[in-house]
Design an enzyme around this catalytic site. Structure first.
Site, short mmCIF file in Angstrom:
data_model
loop_
_atom_site.label_atom_id
_atom_site.label_comp_id
_atom_site.label_asym_id
_atom_site.label_seq_id
_atom_site.Cartn_x
_atom_site.Cartn_y
_atom_site.Cartn_z
N LYS A 15 37.90 21.96 59.91
CA LYS A 15 39.32 21.68 60.14
C LYS A 15 39.81 22.42 61.39
CE LYS A 15 43.63 21.49 57.65
NZ LYS A 15 44.06 21.19 56.32
N HIS B 298 59.23 13.66 53.49
CA HIS B 298 58.55 13.39 52.21
C HIS B 298 59.44 12.51 51.35
CE1 HIS B 298 55.66 14.07 49.04
NE2 HIS B 298 56.68 14.23 48.21
N MET C 201 48.79 12.15 56.56
CA MET C 201 48.28 12.43 55.23
C MET C 201 47.25 13.57 55.18
SD MET C 201 50.21 10.41 53.69
CE MET C 201 49.63 10.54 52.02
N ARG C 202 47.43 14.56 56.04
CA ARG C 202 46.55 15.73 56.04
C ARG C 202 47.41 16.98 56.00
NH1 ARG C 202 41.86 14.01 56.87
NH2 ARG C 202 40.91 16.03 57.08
N LEU C 203 46.90 18.01 55.35
CA LEU C 203 47.57 19.31 55.39
C LEU C 203 47.33 19.94 56.76
CD1 LEU C 203 46.75 20.87 51.90
CD2 LEU C 203 48.93 19.97 52.69
N ILE C 204 48.36 20.53 57.31
CA ILE C 204 48.24 21.22 58.60
C ILE C 204 47.64 22.60 58.34
CG2 ILE C 204 49.52 22.13 60.58
CD1 ILE C 204 49.48 19.07 60.46
#
Length: 187
Positions: free
Chosen positions: A65, A109, A90-93
């Site tokens: 990541k 959101h 759709m990914r966590l930072i």
């Protein structure tokens, strides 16, 4: 004028709302880059139609990541991006981007957080048979939809609403609330 990047993974309706608002003079910023993690996503087409550069990267092509985000960070720095707006990303930072853009990343959101965080918030609210859900704009931290809330707006769920009806109601609110919130943040 603030230079921003928009991160998106899908159809990009919120991205389009931001594009339209900048063209109409309702949002004082320059969209310097679209970052997309899904090759073939509709948001890429929206970027091309508006002559916005797009960085399309598949996270699977990177060993970690941190490496993936370092490549994004390189592009953000080259484009002198000052602020990031997540719009259906759709990914966590991770730490790489969070440390470089602390307090300068916001997300939209489709629920009234802290209710229904994560994926398919509209479906979660619909299945839970709640009477009210909504839209939240919040700062991004390391958690999933856990950052400090900036703005919220409620959306009533009528008895006759289908999931599709609810999605359309949510999107209508999203497109206005996100533009208004970003406009306030950029003043």
């Amino acid at each position: 004028m603030k230079k921003i990047a928009v991160f998106a993974s899908g159809s990009g309706t919120n991205f389009q709302a931001i594009i339209d608002a900048t063209k109409e003079g309702k949002l004082d910023c320059e969209i310097s880059l679209l970052v997309c993690d899904q090759p073939g996503a509709k948001c890429i087409e929206r970027a091309e139609q508006s002559s916005i550069p797009a960085l399309v990267l598949s996270p699977k092509e990177f060993t970690s990541k941190a490496e993936y985000e370092a490549r994004i960070l390189q592009e953000l720095e080259e484009k002198q991006v000052e602020f990031i707006a997540l719009a259906g990303y759709m990914r966590l930072i991770g730490k790489t981007l969070l440390s470089s853009f602390e307090g300068k990343i916001v997300n939209i959101h489709p629920s009234l957080l802290p209710s229904f965080p994560g994926k398919d918030a509209i479906g979660q609210a619909f299945d839970a048979k709640v009477k009210v859900t909504g839209v939240t704009i919040h700062y991004v931290d390391e958690g999933m939809d856990t950052g400090p809330i900036i703005a919220q707006e409620a959306v009533k769920i009528d008895e006759m609403d289908t999931r599709y009806d609810l999605q359309k109601k949510i999107q209508k609110v999203e497109h206005q609330l996100y533009v208004n919130t970003l406009s306030n943040l950029f003043q």
